[in-house]
Design a protein around this motif. Structure first.
Motif, PDB file in Angstrom:
ATOM      1  N   ARG A 577     -52.228 -34.582  21.936  1.00  0.00           N
ATOM      2  CA  ARG A 577     -52.633 -33.208  22.232  1.00  0.00           C
ATOM      3  C   ARG A 577     -51.474 -32.217  22.176  1.00  0.00           C
ATOM      4  O   ARG A 577     -51.634 -31.093  21.700  1.00  0.00           O
ATOM      5  N   LYS A 578     -50.305 -32.622  22.672  1.00  0.00           N
ATOM      6  CA  LYS A 578     -49.156 -31.718  22.624  1.00  0.00           C
ATOM      7  C   LYS A 578     -48.836 -31.328  21.181  1.00  0.00           C
ATOM      8  O   LYS A 578     -48.579 -30.161  20.876  1.00  0.00           O
ATOM      9  N   GLY A 579     -48.848 -32.316  20.294  1.00  0.00           N
ATOM     10  CA  GLY A 579     -48.599 -32.034  18.884  1.00  0.00           C
ATOM     11  C   GLY A 579     -49.681 -31.160  18.286  1.00  0.00           C
ATOM     12  O   GLY A 579     -49.398 -30.247  17.501  1.00  0.00           O
ATOM     13  N   PHE A 580     -50.950 -31.408  18.675  1.00  0.00           N
ATOM     14  CA  PHE A 580     -52.050 -30.601  18.160  1.00  0.00           C
ATOM     15  C   PHE A 580     -51.922 -29.149  18.612  1.00  0.00           C
ATOM     16  O   PHE A 580     -52.174 -28.224  17.840  1.00  0.00           O
ATOM     17  N   TYR A 581     -51.551 -28.949  19.869  1.00  0.00           N
ATOM     18  CA  TYR A 581     -51.396 -27.580  20.370  1.00  0.00           C
ATOM     19  C   TYR A 581     -50.303 -26.843  19.601  1.00  0.00           C
ATOM     20  O   TYR A 581     -50.435 -25.666  19.266  1.00  0.00           O
ATOM     21  N   HIS A 582     -49.205 -27.552  19.313  1.00  0.00           N
ATOM     22  CA  HIS A 582     -48.131 -26.918  18.536  1.00  0.00           C
ATOM     23  C   HIS A 582     -48.629 -26.541  17.147  1.00  0.00           C
ATOM     24  O   HIS A 582     -48.395 -25.417  16.674  1.00  0.00           O
ATOM     25  N   LEU A 583     -49.315 -27.450  16.491  1.00  0.00           N
ATOM     26  CA  LEU A 583     -49.809 -27.174  15.145  1.00  0.00           C
ATOM     27  C   LEU A 583     -50.821 -26.032  15.153  1.00  0.00           C
ATOM     28  O   LEU A 583     -50.885 -25.238  14.206  1.00  0.00           O
ATOM     29  N   SER A 584     -51.605 -25.926  16.221  1.00  0.00           N
ATOM     30  CA  SER A 584     -52.628 -24.884  16.269  1.00  0.00           C
ATOM     31  C   SER A 584     -52.026 -23.486  16.318  1.00  0.00           C
ATOM     32  O   SER A 584     -52.704 -22.499  16.025  1.00  0.00           O
ATOM     33  N   SER A 585     -50.737 -23.391  16.690  1.00  0.00           N
ATOM     34  CA  SER A 585     -50.091 -22.078  16.760  1.00  0.00           C
ATOM     35  C   SER A 585     -49.593 -21.593  15.405  1.00  0.00           C
ATOM     36  O   SER A 585     -49.161 -20.448  15.266  1.00  0.00           O
ATOM     37  N   LEU A 586     -49.614 -22.464  14.390  1.00  0.00           N
ATOM     38  CA  LEU A 586     -49.117 -22.089  13.071  1.00  0.00           C
ATOM     39  C   LEU A 586     -50.130 -21.193  12.353  1.00  0.00           C
ATOM     40  O   LEU A 586     -51.314 -21.178  12.677  1.00  0.00           O
ATOM     41  N   LEU A 587     -49.639 -20.474  11.370  1.00  0.00           N
ATOM     42  CA  LEU A 587     -50.525 -19.662  10.543  1.00  0.00           C
ATOM     43  C   LEU A 587     -51.223 -20.543   9.506  1.00  0.00           C
ATOM     44  O   LEU A 587     -50.641 -21.501   8.998  1.00  0.00           O
ATOM     45  N   HIS A 588     -52.468 -20.211   9.199  1.00  0.00           N
ATOM     46  CA  HIS A 588     -53.214 -20.874   8.123  1.00  0.00           C
ATOM     47  C   HIS A 588     -53.304 -22.389   8.336  1.00  0.00           C
ATOM     48  O   HIS A 588     -53.019 -23.178   7.433  1.00  0.00           O
ATOM     49  N   VAL A 589     -53.681 -22.792   9.563  1.00  0.00           N
ATOM     50  CA  VAL A 589     -53.834 -24.207   9.861  1.00  0.00           C
ATOM     51  C   VAL A 589     -55.316 -24.525  10.044  1.00  0.00           C
ATOM     52  O   VAL A 589     -56.075 -23.721  10.596  1.00  0.00           O
TER      53      VAL A 589
END
Length: 797
Positions: A577-589
């Motif tokens: 989940r921590k990794g998913f939350y980080h990725l969710s903050s990126l643009l165009h994901v």
């Protein structure tokens, strides 16, 4: 993909020049190339560059006015006249003062020094200081690192009966002060062969002329000021820096040796130690209080006093660092609150900002935003603002300020740095006009930092003898930058975060059976952005790393680029989940998830990424709606091996692909499909048996047939779809004389075959197999084998 932070521009040297220098001097072709890149193309010039000695210093009497200055000082020495050195409060001014004081004292002069207070007097000569000189019976005043703009003050000195010798290196204004002598190699009509001396360099030349020899006793002080003032380390500056560093490393100078100790400078001292450790502590004195302590450090012959002053300067430097942090935070908040206003040129000002550190703050802002910057402290009582400017390549700050000179009562400086003071009411117009200048002079590309690449190398080309030979090009600085190389097509042998806070990055690069350690300070976070399978292009500087009596080449990472789609293997059942939350903050994901996850919305309020099911992704892949996706995260196992390629190929801007489902996704799924013989075995075991009921008899049938219970349940359903048996509730009844049909006519069996392919490809495959599969799907410009670099693309147009 991983975008580099800067534009990489390869410097191409002429082949004939490289061959000439390599052949004539017996040096490595790469060393020859670097010399050519720096404009050193003549064989003798290159020989001098590689082997520095004092004979390369020019005759100081070639500088306009030098003989007159020497005659006046010698006269003062003979008559025991009182001489005052008027310096400046930065490292160059302090060093210039130290050089003049040590040499004049050695000649028995009646001499003292005066450094203006940054806060009460400001920069340069001032009338009050001249009146104090009269009161102190000063006959001769020698300015160092200042005075070239002091027209009014020179006139006052003449009126007061003080002979004034100005030594300076800043850009001369249209009107030169009417002093007894003005020494400045940039002065119009001066034929001195090198005009880029620092202030301490001009003072050193005056001492050389006065003594009739090279003043070797002050070489380390001259090196300190030369390196600190960021003048080009070429010609005489290179000689002063190289010879001065050699003297510095002998540790004979009590003050500098004590300063090295408190700065933690172990081993051999280089230009980097001076620029980042010694000079900031020298500067700290003048930034927070009086620069006199720094001058005394350079002059004292008492080791105990030297240690005490060095510790005080170190303490001041820590205080200075705290001030810089606080003001930088406030200044950045101002910039981001009005981003459009600062789009082309940043100008920020506030009351209470310490004018002693705002130059460092300006450098911080340039580093963060890469815009020309002016930072000013406001004196509310006087209604004035005093500031420091830092520029970027393409905008000459001094000339830009010239375009606004009617708004600036006082200003001066260089193309890359300047200082000024002005009425507060002029700030808005100054910002507006400088923004217009930036729009006129700079292109959009100019706002992206530029990194010069001296050469492209492979890991196999880097060895210890080459790195040791390249060290002959030091000391490095402005005009002779530390060589930077692009290491291409390197694979990761190992990657780890190091340091107490794990904020540094260490890589082991491998290619052609060779390896190279690479370290990136404060780049630890990039470990999350780099796939173990990536083909890296790294911009860095080569050095020798000494550890446990071993000397090995090492690359200091300055920038990283990955020119292809990266594949990250996050398969497994761990908490991601921590990794998913980080990725969710990126643009165009985009996240592809199961219907269960999508409907449950268990990811929480912080979630910001787009969620699609595989069915939805397959539907929109055909209409181009996935085109903007740059990061694709697969939290659910693909449904089909046939439609998966269509989804991937529709992502024309894809940069990263994460396989992030776990084995839990297989719950209830068969890992392998029963074959025809196993279906036959079950069917035969059912013939003649009546009253079979599921799930009661499942385990008994498993013992009889040797087939697993999940297989029996699956195969029974397939038989039912094909009309071989009837399932009535839990009862199983074979249908007599059922028509023969192939297993593939069962939709359940066909779905299981496809699911088995999916599992084989996406679950049970090795990481390498998964990478190779994605590689084969992607077009050249995106795939894992597409190692064409950003720099080579630019060159090819």
């Amino acid at each position: 993909m991983l975008q580099s932070k800067t534009r990489w521009q390869t410097v191409d040297a002429e082949e004939s020049c490289k061959q000439l220098l390599a052949n004539e001097l017996g040096i490595h072709p790469l060393t020859a190339r670097l010399l050519c890149n720096r404009g050193v193309t003549d064989v003798e010039e290159a020989r001098h560059f590689l082997t520095v000695d004092a004979s390369q210093l020019h005759d100081p009497l070639l500088m306009d006015g030098m003989q007159d200055a020497v005659d006046r000082i010698r006269s003062a020495l003979e008559k025991k006249e009182k001489i005052r050195i008027y310096g400046d409060y930065d490292a160059d001014g302090v060093s210039s003062t130290g050089v003049m004081m040590k040499v004049l004292r050695s000649l028995g002069a009646n001499v003292d020094y005066y450094i203006p207070n940054r806060f009460t007097e400001g920069y340069g000569l001032n009338g009050e200081a001249l009146h104090q000189a009269v009161a102190a019976d000063i006959d001769l005043m020698i300015s160092v690192d200042t005075g070239i703009s002091a027209v009014a003050e020179a006139a006052l000195a003449k009126e007061l009966g003080i002979d004034l010798i100005i030594t300076d290196h800043h850009e001369p204004p249209e009107t030169i002060p009417d002093a007894l002598v003005v020494l400045n190699p940039k002065k119009l009509g001066c034929s001195y062969p090198f005009e880029m001396l620092a202030g301490v360099g001009v003072a050193f030349k005056l001492c050389q002329a006065l003594l009739g020899r090279v003043p070797e006793e002050v070489l380390e002080i001259a090196a300190l000021g030369t390196i600190a003032d960021l003048v080009p380390l070429l010609d005489e500056n290179r000689v002063l820096a190289a010879l001065g560093l050699k003297e510095m490393n002998r540790r004979h100078h009590l003050g500098l040796s004590a300063l090295m100790d408190v700065s933690g400078c172990d081993g051999e001292i280089g230009a980097g130690h001076v620029g980042f450790s010694l000079a900031p502590r020298i500067n700290a004195s003048g930034r927070l209080d009086s620069a006199n302590q720094a001058v005394e450090l350079l002059l004292t012959g008492d080791s105990a006093k030297a240690q005490l002053i060095a510790e005080e300067l170190d303490s001041m430097n820590r205080e200075r660092q705290q001030l810089v942090e606080e003001i930088s935070t406030e200044a950045m908040a101002m910039v981001e609150a009005e981003a459009e206003k600062h789009q082309h040129f940043i100008v920020v000002a506030a009351p209470g900002w310490n004018v002693g550190v705002i130059g460092i703050v300006a450098s911080r802002l340039v580093e963060k935003y890469y815009r020309p910057v002016i930072v000013l402290g406001i004196d509310e009582e006087k209604g004035t603002a005093k500031g420091s400017a830092r520029s970027i390549v393409g905008l000459d700050m001094y000339q830009a300020l010239n375009r606004c000179k009617e708004l600036l009562p006082h200003y001066g400086g260089h193309p890359m740095a300047a200082g000024m003071s002005l009425p507060v009411e002029n700030l808005a117009e100054l910002h507006q006009r400088l923004s217009e200048v930036a729009k006129e002079w700079l292109t959009e590309e100019d706002y992206i930092p530029l990194s010069k690449v001296d050469a492209e190398l492979s890991v196999a080309e880097v060895d210890l003898p080459l790195v040791e030979e390249l060290e002959r090009l030091a000391p490095y600085g402005v005009g002779n930058a530390t060589p930077r190389f692009c290491i291409k097509e390197a694979r990761l042998g190992k990657m780890q975060r190091i340091g107490r806070d794990k904020n540094h990055l260490k890589l082991l690069l491998e290619a052609g059976g060779r390896s190279l350690d690479a370290v990136g300070f404060r780049l630890g976070e990039l470990a999350e952005e780099i796939s173990p399978s990536a083909n890296l292009e790294i911009l860095g500087e080569l050095s020798v790393n000494e550890w446990n009596n071993r000397r090995m080449p090492q690359l200091l990472i300055r920038d990283i680029s990955i020119p292809h789609v990266q594949v990250f293997d996050w398969r497994g059942n761990g908490d991601k989940r921590k990794g998913f939350y980080h990725l969710s903050s990126l643009l165009h994901v985009l996240f592809i998830v199961s219907d269960k996850v999508k409907s449950a919305a268990f990811l929480g309020k912080e979630w910001s990424g787009d969620l699609l099911s595989w069915q939805e992704a397959e539907e929109v892949a055909t209409n181009g709606r996935l085109r903007e996706c740059r990061t694709l995260v697969l939290m659910d196992l693909p449904v089909s091996t046939q439609k998966f390629p269509d989804v991937i190929r529709s992502l024309t801007k894809l940069e990263r692909l994460y396989f992030a489902y776990g084995d839990a996704e297989l719950d209830g799924e068969l890992s392998r499909t029963p074959d025809r013989e196993q279906f036959k075995r079950l069917y035969v075991s059912l013939i003649g048996k009546k009253g079979i009921r599921f799930p009661r008899d499942t385990e008994r049938l498993a013992r009889i047939t040797g087939l697993s219970s999940p297989w029996i349940r699956f195969m029974t359903k397939v038989f039912a779809e094909l009309g071989f048996l009837r399932l009535d509730g839990g009862n199983v009844e074979l249908i007599a004389n059922a028509e023969k049909r192939p297993l593939t006519e069962s939709p359940l069996y066909s779905r299981q075959l496809e699911r088995e392919k999916v599992q084989e490809l996406f679950v049970y495959s090795s990481t390498r197999d998964l990478y190779q599969y994605i590689h084969a799907l992607l077009p050249y410009e995106l795939n894992l084998g597409g190692t064409e670099s950003w720099t080579s693309k630019k060159k090819s147009g």
